[in-house]
Design an enzyme around this catalytic site. Structure first.
Site, PDB file in Angstrom:
ATOM      1  N   GLU A 250      62.961 -19.682 -43.841  1.00 53.36           N
ATOM      2  CA  GLU A 250      62.412 -20.510 -42.755  1.00 53.36           C
ATOM      3  C   GLU A 250      61.462 -21.578 -43.281  1.00 53.36           C
ATOM      4  O   GLU A 250      60.380 -21.776 -42.742  1.00 53.36           O
ATOM      5  CB  GLU A 250      61.703 -19.632 -41.722  1.00 53.36           C
ATOM      6  CG  GLU A 250      62.638 -18.677 -41.003  1.00 53.36           C
ATOM      7  CD  GLU A 250      61.977 -17.944 -39.835  1.00 53.36           C
ATOM      8  OE1 GLU A 250      60.772 -17.657 -39.909  1.00 53.36           O
ATOM      9  OE2 GLU A 250      62.685 -17.673 -38.853  1.00 53.36           O
TER      10      GLU A 250
ATOM     11  N   ASP B 199      66.394  -9.812 -36.242  1.00 55.14           N
ATOM     12  CA  ASP B 199      64.993 -10.162 -36.056  1.00 55.14           C
ATOM     13  C   ASP B 199      64.343  -9.452 -34.872  1.00 55.14           C
ATOM     14  O   ASP B 199      64.167 -10.056 -33.822  1.00 55.14           O
ATOM     15  CB  ASP B 199      64.877 -11.680 -35.861  1.00 55.14           C
ATOM     16  CG  ASP B 199      63.445 -12.161 -35.989  1.00 55.14           C
ATOM     17  OD1 ASP B 199      62.597 -11.365 -36.404  1.00 55.14           O
ATOM     18  OD2 ASP B 199      63.185 -13.324 -35.677  1.00 55.14           O
TER      19      ASP B 199
ATOM     20  N   GLU C 148      57.393  -9.996 -29.652  1.00 54.61           N
ATOM     21  CA  GLU C 148      57.977 -11.335 -29.636  1.00 54.61           C
ATOM     22  C   GLU C 148      59.209 -11.415 -28.739  1.00 54.61           C
ATOM     23  O   GLU C 148      59.358 -12.359 -27.970  1.00 54.61           O
ATOM     24  CB  GLU C 148      58.347 -11.740 -31.075  1.00 54.61           C
ATOM     25  CG  GLU C 148      59.094 -13.056 -31.165  1.00 54.61           C
ATOM     26  CD  GLU C 148      59.397 -13.479 -32.598  1.00 54.61           C
ATOM     27  OE1 GLU C 148      58.936 -12.790 -33.535  1.00 54.61           O
ATOM     28  OE2 GLU C 148      60.090 -14.503 -32.778  1.00 54.61           O
TER      29      GLU C 148
HETATM   30  C1  GCW Z   1      56.286 -15.490 -39.108  1.00 54.90           C
HETATM   31  O1  GCW Z   1      57.475 -16.122 -38.748  1.00 54.90           O
HETATM   32  C2  GCW Z   1      58.333 -15.400 -37.933  1.00 54.90           C
HETATM   33  C3  GCW Z   1      58.825 -16.210 -36.747  1.00 54.90           C
HETATM   34  O2  GCW Z   1      57.777 -16.725 -35.985  1.00 54.90           O
HETATM   35  C4  GCW Z   1      59.621 -15.297 -35.870  1.00 54.90           C
HETATM   36  O3  GCW Z   1      60.219 -15.997 -34.815  1.00 54.90           O
HETATM   37  C5  GCW Z   1      60.648 -14.519 -36.598  1.00 54.90           C
HETATM   38  O4  GCW Z   1      60.673 -13.317 -35.934  1.00 54.90           O
HETATM   39  O5  GCW Z   1      60.327 -14.102 -37.866  1.00 54.90           O
HETATM   40  C6  GCW Z   1      59.541 -14.888 -38.694  1.00 54.90           C
HETATM   41  C7  GCW Z   1      59.163 -14.012 -39.871  1.00 54.90           C
HETATM   42  O6  GCW Z   1      59.196 -12.809 -39.704  1.00 54.90           O
HETATM   43  O7  GCW Z   1      58.871 -14.513 -40.924  1.00 54.90           O
END
Ligand code: GCW
Length: 719
Positions: free
Chosen positions: A286, A380, A408
């Site tokens: 990311e 995720d 989240e």
């Molecule tokens: C910290 O960043 C997060 C991001 O916000 C999130 O949307 C996703 O779950 O995973 C990423 C991660 O775990 O690195």
């Protein structure tokens, strides 16, 4: 009653039977507070017992009848001879609580080989009183199964919290190091009370600034506060820090100047914070920089840190949450049978497969003090995921599981979702990697492969809201993570019961209904959000409400359509050999069960199969009917939770009652929003009616699509 005290409520025990019993059994306390940790243990015991027993607790000699003696062999001769006589070993962090008669005196002993063990024992003892347990003939030994039990804060230096829904960060970088907020101490107490012994202060989407001198002073101040409570501080290290703050031209992990720069930094950190835990690193994911940017591997990167940290006893937690390379480069959707330029099947572009593809080949290449931190599931933190196929796939590497406590994808701080069942589902999952019984828990605690270091991480849901977690029931998730990190064999029910007794009291009219609500809540959320193995169909960016229709987000794999693959034929992601073949990453036993639509758990079916709308599932209903059934029952369960909640009104305080009541109202509205929006959308593919015995959606699909959430909290702070 605003929830600030969390589960550490030491109000006078109301039930006279217990009050009298406890008063009689505890004449006073005896702790020889020869260390900072024993001192905080003593203070906690004084505060706790004085509160619970409704009168200041006395200090008494070790020979007093009904004395409560807490200590280690070095602080107390009584404890020393007790541990020797009983041959009890409590290790680095464990404790023993025993009723003993010595020289005709009845004593309660909280005994441990270490000061920290005593502190943990004190919290356990106070919990016994808080939850009306008998203290007549005690004989408990408790030893944590996992060594490093760590919270991950996704807190930025400007105090915003990525995916945080409970206010801003509790770390006040502005007034640190000179001002020690009482919150820091209460944070340490709360964590110690559930056995958490590490905290990563900063976001994995990292800022190098925290590694500069002024910030390290602030970190040191926090570490000093936490030390007596057994909590080590860790930081996130941004891979490009040598360039950003060190003025080097490169951050190549094999470059001697880079190595020297990190070494110098670590020497400095350990001078200031001798028990510094180490680094957590998100690299090449990311947008975060990493070794691949220099043609190096994750192992090259992790090992550079490992070598530098090893002499100090520090560890590297290197995250396996990576999905950048392939999908982003191509920006393509997975399509059956399609090959890319290199002739490789585009199937491998399934984001599900990426962590395994990148890390499995590196098995055995990581130094001993590197742990690969793997999210519970392959995508995720969804309401339900199968366990990540990396668990069990790297026998020569120590893996640690990462869970998300902050919600989240689970209604954030608005929905009541008790996550212990989610954590347990993963921990108890059998990977079959080393034969039957190779559970994720046993891989994480290191017992299967006898690794030296074991760890587990939870992404914190803590902020500066009065009650710390936004939703009061968010506290239960923090609590549950700590308890499972200590002992993953505890059941979700037991943990819920412990938490309720401490948080709301022991009245069965409170305990039973709240426990029922908690135990039903996670499955309810799965049903009204993503039943049957649907995943990642939340609104892009904020991840709050339903948005299964989104198809043009920044990357292919940020689009809900990429995950549900609804079409005229059916619904779900084919991850069998005819599809992305992600199932091949699991052990044969697991793969065999899940690759067959007939034997695949219905809870995971749309994770692995593109199921025809009229296919008859194991419940006897067609996919479409089952989908309707689950969405409706999810929303109905929230209605039921609301009703049950009203029954506790008379037995708890008004403030917390109303707090939860109002949030449950929102949750019910939003459960219906999820249900209606998703069913109306999927109906455009299935072309089947929502069975007429259900209440029909009162709004159109267009209406749901038009909803915008400019106010959605906790949006990704750095990206
Ligand atoms: C910290 O960043 C997060 C991001 O916000 C999130 O949307 C996703 O779950 O995973 C990423 C991660 O775990 O690195």
């Amino acid at each position: 009653e605003n929830g600030y005290d969390l589960w550490l409520r030491y109000k006078k025990i109301e039930d006279p039977t217990y009050l009298n019993l406890y008063r009689k059994s505890i004449a006073g306390i005896h702790i020889n507070a020869i260390s900072p940790t024993l001192l905080v243990a003593k203070k906690e015991l004084e505060m706790g017992l004085s509160g619970l027993l409704g009168a200041p607790i006395k200090e008494v000699g070790a020979q007093t009848d009904n004395a409560l003696i807490a200590g280690t062999p070095s602080s107390s001769p009584v404890i020393k001879s007790f541990l020797e006589k009983e041959k009890i070993k409590t290790g680095q962090e464990g404790f023993a609580i025993y009723s003993q008669t010595i020289n005709n005196k009845k004593l309660i002993l909280i005994a441990a080989e270490t000061d920290l063990g005593v502190l943990y024992g004190v919290f356990h003892f106070l919990k016994l009183l808080q939850s009306h347990q008998s203290i007549q003939s005690l004989s408990t030994i408790s030893i944590p199964k996992i060594q490093r039990r760590i919270l991950n804060h996704w807190d930025n230096l400007n105090r915003s919290v990525e995916r945080g829904y409970a206010g801003i960060s509790i770390w006040n970088w502005h007034t640190l190091p000179d001002y020690i907020d009482k919150r820091y101490i209460d944070y340490a107490r709360a964590n110690a009370s559930i056995g958490i012994n590490g905290t990563v202060l900063t976001n994995v989407n990292a800022s190098s600034l925290v590694l500069t001198d002024p910030y390290l002073e602030k970190v040191k101040a926090l570490a000093d506060v936490f030390r007596p409570y057994g909590i080590r501080v860790y930081l996130t290290a941004k891979f490009s820090a040598p360039v950003e703050i060190g003025r080097l031209k490169t951050a190549d992990p094999l470059n001697p100047e880079v190595i020297e720069w990190w070494k110098h930094l670590c020497d400095k950190i350990y001078k200031m914070i001798p028990d510094f835990g180490g680094f957590l690193i998100k690299a090449n994911s990311e947008g975060q920089p990493g070794p691949q940017g220099y043609g190096r591997t994750h192992a090259d990167g992790a090992n550079m840190f490992a070598d530098i940290l090893a002499p100090h006893g520090g560890i590297v937690m290197w995250r396996a949450f990576v999905y950048d390379a392939r999908v982003q480069r191509r920006g393509e959707h997975f399509e059956e049978g399609k090959k890319d330029v290199a002739g490789e099947s585009i199937a491998s572009a399934d984001r599900f497969k990426q962590a395994y593809l990148e890390f499995k080949p590196l098995d055995g290449k990581f130094k001993e003090n590197v742990l690969i931190q793997v999210k519970n599931g392959p995508i995720d933190f969804q309401p339900r995921e199968p366990f990540s196929p990396l668990f069990g796939a790297m026998p020569n590497t120590q893996l640690m599981a990462e869970f998300q406590i902050t919600q989240e994808y689970l209604g954030q701080a608005t929905h009541l979702v008790y996550q212990a069942p989610l954590y347990k589902e993963c921990l108890d999952a059998d990977t079959y990697a080393y034969g039957r019984g190779s559970t994720v828990a046993k891989i994480t605690d290191g017992s299967l492969k006898k690794h030296k270091i074991s760890a587990i991480a939870g992404v914190a849901n803590i902020g500066n809201d009065i009650n710390w977690t936004g939703h009061l029931f968010g506290q239960a998730n923090w609590y549950a993570f700590g308890r499972l990190a200590w002992d993953h064999t505890l059941s979700s029910e037991t943990i819920a019961e412990e938490w309720i007794r401490q948080t709301f009291g022991n009245n069965p009219k409170v305990l039973q209904p709240i426990q029922q609500i908690m135990m039903a809540s996670r499955e309810a959320a799965v049903n009204y959000m993503t039943p049957l193995g649907l995943h990642h169909i939340m609104g892009t960016g904020h991840h709050y409400g339903p948005a299964p229709w989104v198809e043009n987000a920044g990357r292919a794999d940020w689009n809900p359509v990429y995950y549900h693959k609804a079409d005229k034929k059916g619904l779900g992601f084919d991850r069998t050999a005819t599809g992305s073949d992600a199932l091949s990453q699991y052990a044969p036993e697991v793969r065999k069960q899940w690759e067959n639509m007939k034997t695949c758990n219905i809870e995971y079916i749309l994770w692995f199969h593109h199921v025809p709308w009229n296919y008859t599932l194991s419940t006897g209903r067609s996919l479409w009917d089952e989908l309707c059934f689950r969405y409706y029952s999810g929303a109905d369960t929230v209605k039921w939770m609301q009703d049950i909640w009203t029954t506790v009104k008379a037995y708890i305080d008004e403030e917390r009652y109303n707090h939860v009541r109002q949030l449950l109202n929102i949750q019910h509205k939003e459960a219906k929003w999820w249900r209606n929006a998703c069913l109306l959308y999927f109906q455009t593919f299935s072309e089947l009616p929502i069975p007429s015995h259900y209440e029909a959606p009162d709004k159109t699909l267009e209406y749901y699509k038009s909803l915008r959430f400019p106010h959605a909290p906790g949006i990704n702070g750095n990206l």
